[in-house]
Scaffold this motif. Structure first.
Motif, PDB file in Angstrom:
ATOM      1  N   VAL A   1      -5.072  -5.416   8.957  1.00 35.67           N
ATOM      2  CA  VAL A   1      -3.647  -5.751   8.999  1.00 35.67           C
ATOM      3  C   VAL A   1      -3.040  -5.478   7.625  1.00 35.67           C
ATOM      4  O   VAL A   1      -3.402  -6.117   6.642  1.00 35.67           O
ATOM      5  CB  VAL A   1      -3.439  -7.234   9.385  1.00 35.67           C
ATOM      6  N   TYR A   2      -2.129  -4.525   7.590  1.00 39.99           N
ATOM      7  CA  TYR A   2      -1.488  -4.184   6.315  1.00 39.99           C
ATOM      8  C   TYR A   2      -0.049  -4.696   6.234  1.00 39.99           C
ATOM      9  O   TYR A   2       0.570  -4.633   5.183  1.00 39.99           O
ATOM     10  CB  TYR A   2      -1.486  -2.667   6.104  1.00 39.99           C
ATOM     11  N   GLY A   3       0.491  -5.141   7.360  1.00 37.89           N
ATOM     12  CA  GLY A   3       1.856  -5.642   7.334  1.00 37.89           C
ATOM     13  C   GLY A   3       2.069  -6.644   8.451  1.00 37.89           C
ATOM     14  O   GLY A   3       1.493  -6.502   9.534  1.00 37.89           O
ATOM     15  N   ILE A   4       2.860  -7.657   8.170  1.00 34.69           N
ATOM     16  CA  ILE A   4       3.174  -8.645   9.200  1.00 34.69           C
ATOM     17  C   ILE A   4       4.507  -8.236   9.840  1.00 34.69           C
ATOM     18  O   ILE A   4       5.533  -8.194   9.159  1.00 34.69           O
ATOM     19  CB  ILE A   4       3.302 -10.065   8.613  1.00 34.69           C
ATOM     20  N   PRO A   5       4.485  -7.905  11.139  1.00 34.77           N
ATOM     21  CA  PRO A   5       5.721  -7.481  11.800  1.00 34.77           C
ATOM     22  C   PRO A   5       6.759  -8.604  11.800  1.00 34.77           C
ATOM     23  O   PRO A   5       6.434  -9.758  12.084  1.00 34.77           O
ATOM     24  CB  PRO A   5       5.269  -7.178  13.230  1.00 34.77           C
ATOM     25  N   PHE A   6       7.984  -8.243  11.425  1.00 38.04           N
ATOM     26  CA  PHE A   6       9.037  -9.265  11.442  1.00 38.04           C
ATOM     27  C   PHE A   6      10.286  -8.798  12.178  1.00 38.04           C
ATOM     28  O   PHE A   6      11.162  -9.607  12.471  1.00 38.04           O
ATOM     29  CB  PHE A   6       9.407  -9.696  10.017  1.00 38.04           C
ATOM     30  N   ASP A   7      10.385  -7.512  12.443  1.00 35.69           N
ATOM     31  CA  ASP A   7      11.602  -7.037  13.107  1.00 35.69           C
ATOM     32  C   ASP A   7      11.254  -5.928  14.094  1.00 35.69           C
ATOM     33  O   ASP A   7      11.110  -4.772  13.705  1.00 35.69           O
ATOM     34  CB  ASP A   7      12.599  -6.521  12.051  1.00 35.69           C
ATOM     35  N   PRO A   8      11.106  -6.292  15.365  1.00 33.55           N
ATOM     36  CA  PRO A   8      10.743  -5.271  16.351  1.00 33.55           C
ATOM     37  C   PRO A   8      11.991  -4.583  16.870  1.00 33.55           C
ATOM     38  O   PRO A   8      13.040  -5.207  17.017  1.00 33.55           O
ATOM     39  CB  PRO A   8      10.100  -6.089  17.456  1.00 33.55           C
ATOM     40  N   ASN A   9      11.865  -3.319  17.125  1.00 33.04           N
ATOM     41  CA  ASN A   9      12.982  -2.577  17.667  1.00 33.04           C
ATOM     42  C   ASN A   9      12.473  -1.712  18.816  1.00 33.04           C
ATOM     43  O   ASN A   9      11.353  -1.209  18.757  1.00 33.04           O
ATOM     44  CB  ASN A   9      13.602  -1.693  16.579  1.00 33.04           C
ATOM     45  N   VAL A  10      13.277  -1.593  19.804  1.00 29.47           N
ATOM     46  CA  VAL A  10      12.972  -0.678  20.913  1.00 29.47           C
ATOM     47  C   VAL A  10      14.268   0.035  21.267  1.00 29.47           C
ATOM     48  O   VAL A  10      15.360  -0.433  20.929  1.00 29.47           O
ATOM     49  CB  VAL A  10      12.438  -1.429  22.160  1.00 29.47           C
ATOM     50  N   GLN A  11      14.132   1.141  21.943  1.00 30.12           N
ATOM     51  CA  GLN A  11      15.326   1.855  22.378  1.00 30.12           C
ATOM     52  C   GLN A  11      15.689   1.396  23.778  1.00 30.12           C
ATOM     53  O   GLN A  11      14.842   1.368  24.674  1.00 30.12           O
ATOM     54  CB  GLN A  11      15.079   3.357  22.361  1.00 30.12           C
ATOM     55  N   ILE A  12      16.944   1.017  23.923  1.00 27.54           N
ATOM     56  CA  ILE A  12      17.403   0.556  25.232  1.00 27.54           C
ATOM     57  C   ILE A  12      18.579   1.420  25.684  1.00 27.54           C
ATOM     58  O   ILE A  12      19.114   2.215  24.906  1.00 27.54           O
ATOM     59  CB  ILE A  12      17.821  -0.938  25.207  1.00 27.54           C
ATOM     60  N   LEU A  13      18.953   1.231  26.950  1.00 28.81           N
ATOM     61  CA  LEU A  13      20.078   1.989  27.491  1.00 28.81           C
ATOM     62  C   LEU A  13      21.343   1.133  27.408  1.00 28.81           C
ATOM     63  O   LEU A  13      21.378   0.009  27.914  1.00 28.81           O
ATOM     64  CB  LEU A  13      19.803   2.362  28.946  1.00 28.81           C
ATOM     65  N   TYR A  14      22.348   1.660  26.748  1.00 33.93           N
ATOM     66  CA  TYR A  14      23.665   1.026  26.724  1.00 33.93           C
ATOM     67  C   TYR A  14      24.526   1.775  27.743  1.00 33.93           C
ATOM     68  O   TYR A  14      24.518   3.005  27.776  1.00 33.93           O
ATOM     69  CB  TYR A  14      24.304   1.178  25.340  1.00 33.93           C
ATOM     70  N   TYR A  15      25.241   1.044  28.528  1.00 32.21           N
ATOM     71  CA  TYR A  15      26.095   1.727  29.509  1.00 32.21           C
ATOM     72  C   TYR A  15      27.424   1.002  29.644  1.00 32.21           C
ATOM     73  O   TYR A  15      27.537  -0.193  29.365  1.00 32.21           O
ATOM     74  CB  TYR A  15      25.397   1.842  30.870  1.00 32.21           C
ATOM     75  N   ARG A  16      28.421   1.760  30.089  1.00 31.96           N
ATOM     76  CA  ARG A  16      29.748   1.194  30.322  1.00 31.96           C
ATOM     77  C   ARG A  16      29.800   0.616  31.726  1.00 31.96           C
ATOM     78  O   ARG A  16      29.961   1.340  32.713  1.00 31.96           O
ATOM     79  CB  ARG A  16      30.801   2.278  30.129  1.00 31.96           C
ATOM     80  N   GLN A  17      29.668  -0.697  31.764  1.00 33.52           N
ATOM     81  CA  GLN A  17      29.649  -1.400  33.051  1.00 33.52           C
ATOM     82  C   GLN A  17      30.932  -1.117  33.834  1.00 33.52           C
ATOM     83  O   GLN A  17      30.886  -0.875  35.041  1.00 33.52           O
ATOM     84  CB  GLN A  17      29.499  -2.900  32.789  1.00 33.52           C
ATOM     85  N   ASP A  18      32.077  -1.133  33.143  1.00 33.88           N
ATOM     86  CA  ASP A  18      33.364  -0.971  33.830  1.00 33.88           C
ATOM     87  C   ASP A  18      33.476   0.397  34.499  1.00 33.88           C
ATOM     88  O   ASP A  18      33.948   0.508  35.639  1.00 33.88           O
ATOM     89  CB  ASP A  18      34.520  -1.172  32.841  1.00 33.88           C
ATOM     90  N   LEU A  19      32.990   1.431  33.813  1.00 34.91           N
ATOM     91  CA  LEU A  19      33.103   2.779  34.375  1.00 34.91           C
ATOM     92  C   LEU A  19      32.163   2.964  35.566  1.00 34.91           C
ATOM     93  O   LEU A  19      32.534   3.571  36.577  1.00 34.91           O
ATOM     94  CB  LEU A  19      32.793   3.828  33.301  1.00 34.91           C
ATOM     95  N   LEU A  20      30.960   2.438  35.439  1.00 39.97           N
ATOM     96  CA  LEU A  20      30.004   2.557  36.547  1.00 39.97           C
ATOM     97  C   LEU A  20      30.488   1.747  37.752  1.00 39.97           C
ATOM     98  O   LEU A  20      30.403   2.208  38.900  1.00 39.97           O
ATOM     99  CB  LEU A  20      28.607   2.085  36.124  1.00 39.97           C
ATOM    100  N   ASP A  21      31.030   0.565  37.484  1.00 34.57           N
ATOM    101  CA  ASP A  21      31.542  -0.271  38.588  1.00 34.57           C
ATOM    102  C   ASP A  21      32.679   0.443  39.317  1.00 34.57           C
ATOM    103  O   ASP A  21      32.734   0.433  40.553  1.00 34.57           O
ATOM    104  CB  ASP A  21      32.056  -1.615  38.045  1.00 34.57           C
ATOM    105  N   ALA A  22      33.579   1.060  38.536  1.00 34.36           N
ATOM    106  CA  ALA A  22      34.727   1.726  39.156  1.00 34.36           C
ATOM    107  C   ALA A  22      34.281   2.842  40.092  1.00 34.36           C
ATOM    108  O   ALA A  22      34.914   3.102  41.120  1.00 34.36           O
ATOM    109  CB  ALA A  22      35.642   2.281  38.069  1.00 34.36           C
ATOM    110  N   LEU A  23      33.180   3.486  39.744  1.00 31.81           N
ATOM    111  CA  LEU A  23      32.679   4.592  40.574  1.00 31.81           C
ATOM    112  C   LEU A  23      31.575   4.140  41.522  1.00 31.81           C
ATOM    113  O   LEU A  23      30.991   4.958  42.231  1.00 31.81           O
ATOM    114  CB  LEU A  23      32.150   5.716  39.677  1.00 31.81           C
TER     115      LEU A  23
END
Lengths: 441, 313
Positions: free
Chosen positions: A155-177
């Motif tokens: 162990v060379y480092g203690i993880p303190f900030d995890p990041n992952v890639q997520i999907l951001y989407y426009r709820q209003d636009l998807l709902d309208a269609l």
């Protein structure tokens, strides 16, 4: 808002493989994991830190800005003082390798991004004995996030900030269609085509293609989502096949048809801003962008955005990106630095870290708390994505690999190379790197 | 006995004489005052040079410090044979030649234009020199915004002539290098302007007046009198700017990162990538020494040319 169940996280299967690995590395006991809410903290020892001044090399961005608001608490609680040396994010790794390899002894602590861990490992302290000595609550870490600080069993480092890639989407636009949230990249492409309005600069998906680490990560994502791995067990590039070509073809289509016009000129901040200012239907990006979307000064979509785990194709996955805290092997105050890490990663400190706007926490007890979920509107998507997060190629040559990914991805999306030329050329370059590194015979 | 006396007396005399000479020396205090600065300068300049020369003959990867070993000329052979080297040296030469030529022509034109008395000349000269006070990184960041697709000032301006305002000027092979050259011209033309204006103002006016009396046209004066007289200064300015442009790094890194593909990957960037992406200090040092040798050849050529001209005059 739906509460994330830690049991769901534990049951998701992401715990067991990792914990087995850590157990074999001697970091975790082989016994079943304790429930996170019962997680104990390692005993803090203010005597060690009292009167000490610790120098911490850190990113100069929102992470450090957030930390600065509550780091003075360390002085009150532990009697020591932390001096942040903030370096622009694009030159942090340069500064780190110079300082570490020069054995300057100028820093007690460093925030290390996980892909650099293998290359930096010769100059970082092995924290394994300290973890065992002090009963550090390893079992409260999401195992795949804990792995980010481990290289070759140490162990060379203690993880303190995890990041992952997520999907951001426009709820209003998807709902309208009446378009459901896409679960595959092909669905996303179709939804983007339907929802975008290119004449009025509403792009289908905010994505960048200039030569940049993020562009390399985009190509990595598509190659893996189409069912490939970057390398096989013999360290050979393993994606020069029909799925690889299809993945590259898809990236090209995304660039041509749903990415912002001028995508080759966008930078990382520009992508996030394009989505925040209502110029894109989708954005696939690191979860650390959420604050820019929900609370950023420019944002006009704060109440219109939805968060989802990444789409799949052959398989759904997200790149894991974890920041860890390491101690240089030549740190002047290693024991005090270790005490700081213990203090910095307590549940309470982690909450302060999140509430300061710096990021997330890899601790199960934090992720599972109402306090976290109230702070983070993307918490459900993040938790679901952590289950399918995958590590990058764990090699000392990671930067060389990513440089080649960037070069080929930018040539692909600029139309200079066909998808097949891109994949074949990239595979050849990566094999050359592996050969030079002595991995291939 | 006499021999012993000689042996004991002579060194004493020599010592005495040396001390006396040192005491009388007028230059010694000067050297003593200079010594600390000289020692520091030599240490700062010489040590990195010697260190990088040494590592250029080694297999030395920061990620594998324990595997450091002497490998002779392998790094230099690798550099010369590398397709990246050929690409980056080509990009560097194109950039240097285009940028320095444009800067010289523009700087000369501006210097000729401003080299006269007119109202507000101080303000105009100051304004023309402003870009010179900005650091390359600031200029780089400024031009990233100026070229930004969509709302960047340059694409917006070009859209007046029918170009799509979303065109990525820094994102295509055809426009990325010209865009950086344009930025460099904006940033460093003031240097040429300043040097050439100083040169023009120091020219002997009687020679120009004599040419005017002889009926020479302004173009003939420029071609036959002004430029030949300015030539030593022009060579100095071209040498300095040429060496600078050859080593350009910051702005390329900020504007394109070497892309698209490797279309704007200059030789300094190749050295940087080797050192800080591949952590291969051996090869990075070899590339750095190749850069140094090329810059030396370039500057020796210009200095020789300058010396020849001085001999002729």
């Amino acid at each position: 808002m739906q509460r994330i169940s830690r049991r769901r996280l534990l049951a998701s299967g992401l715990v067991l493989p990792s914990s087995a690995y850590l157990s074999s590395a001697g970091v975790l006991p082989a016994a079943p994991l304790a429930l996170a809410q019962d997680a104990a903290e390692a005993t803090l020892n203010p005597d060690v830190t009292s009167g000490k001044e610790l120098y911490l090399l850190s990113w100069d961005n929102y992470k450090a800005t957030g930390m600065e608001t509550w780091l003075p608490d360390f002085e009150q609680e532990m009697g020591g003082r932390v001096v942040l040396d903030k370096v622009a994010s694009n030159s942090l790794q340069d500064r780190q390798i110079v300082s570490l390899s020069g054995r300057t002894g100028e820093y007690d602590l460093m925030t290390v991004d996980e892909p650099y861990m293998p290359a930096f490992s010769p100059y970082l302290m092995d924290l394994t004995p300290l973890i065992e000595r002090d009963g550090f609550p390893v079992d409260d870490w999401v195992p795949i996030m804990w792995d980010a600080g481990v290289y070759e069993g140490k162990v060379y480092g203690i993880p303190f900030d995890p990041n992952v890639q997520i999907l951001y989407y426009r709820q209003d636009l998807l709902d309208a269609l009446e378009i459901p949230v896409p679960t595959t990249w092909t669905e996303l492409y179709d939804a983007a085509m339907a929802a975008q309005d290119r004449d009025n600069e509403l792009w289908g998906m905010a994505i960048m293609t200039k030569r940049d680490p993020q562009t390399g990560i985009n190509l990595w994502t598509f190659i893996n989502a189409w069912g490939n791995e970057m390398f096989d067990e013999n360290h050979q590039a393993a994606f020069a096949n029909d799925q690889g070509y299809a993945a590259a073809e898809f990236f090209k289509q995304v660039a041509d048809n749903i990415a912002p016009a001028g995508h080759a000129g966008y930078d990382y901040a520009g992508i996030s801003d394009a989505f925040a200012t209502g110029k894109a239907v989708f954005m696939y990006n690191w979860a650390s962008n959420t604050l820019n979307i929900t609370e950023g000064e420019l944002s006009v979509v704060a109440d219109k955005v939805g968060f989802a785990p990444p789409p799949g194709e052959e398989r759904a996955l997200s790149m894991r990106g974890v920041w860890t805290m390491g101690i240089p092997a030549d740190a002047p105050n290693p024991e005090a630095a270790w005490e700081f890490i213990k203090w910095f990663t307590t549940q309470e400190s982690m909450f302060k870290y999140i509430e300061g706007g710096s990021g997330k926490s890899p601790r199960l007890s934090v992720l599972d708390s109402e306090r976290f979920q109230e702070t983070s509107p993307d918490s459900e998507a993040v938790a679901a994505t952590m289950k399918i997060a995958e590590e990058r190629p764990i090699y000392k040559e990671y930067e060389e690999i990513n440089t080649q990914l960037q070069i080929f991805a930018s040539q692909l999306t600029a139309g200079e190379l066909t998808p097949q030329e891109t994949i074949d050329g990239l595979a050849a370059e990566l094999n050359a790197i592996m050969q030079a590194g002595g991995y291939q015979q | 006995m006499a021999g012993y006396e000689v042996a004991t007396v002579r060194p004493a005399r020599a010592e005495d004489s040396l001390l006396r000479r040192l005491r009388r020396s007028r230059t010694l205090p000067g050297y003593l005052f200079l010594a600390p600065a000289l020692i520091v300068t030599v240490a700062i300049m010489l040590y990195p040079l010697v260190f990088s020369l040494q590592t250029s003959f080694e297999s030395y990867q920061l990620a594998r410090p324990e595997e450091r070993e002497f490998i002779g000329l392998d790094n230099y052979l690798w550099t010369i044979q590398s397709p990246n080297f050929l690409n980056s040296i080509t990009v560097t030469l194109v950039f240097t030649a285009a940028a320095v030529t444009l800067e010289f022509l523009l700087g000369l034109a501006l210097a000729l234009l401003v080299n006269r008395e007119f109202r507000g000349q101080g303000l105009v000269r100051t304004m023309l020199m402003l870009p010179l006070f900005l650091t390359p990184s600031v200029v780089g960041l400024l031009f990233v915004r100026l070229y930004y697709p969509g709302d960047g000032l340059v694409p917006l301006f070009l859209s007046l002539f029918g170009l799509d305002n979303n065109f990525p000027l820094l994102g295509t092979r055809a426009t990325a290098l010209p865009a950086i050259i344009l930025m460099d011209v904006w940033r460093t033309t003031p240097f040429m302007f300043l040097v050439l204006l100083a040169g023009l103002q120091s020219l002997p006016q009687e020679v120009i007046e004599a040419a005017q009396i002889d009926g020479a046209s302004p173009w003939q004066i420029l071609k036959g009198v002004t430029l030949p007289l300015l030539m030593p200064l022009i060579l100095v300015a071209l040498t300095i700017r040429g060496m600078d442009a050859f080593r350009e790094f910051d702005t390329f890194m900020l504007l394109t990162g070497g892309g698209p593909g490797q279309a704007t990957e200059v030789i300094s960037m190749m050295a940087y990538i080797l050192a800080f992406r591949a952590y291969d200090i051996g090869r990075a040092s070899a590339v750095a020494w190749v850069i140094l040798i090329l810059v030396l050849i370039f500057s020796v050529f210009f200095v020789k040319k300058l010396r020849d001209m001085q001999m002729e005059s």
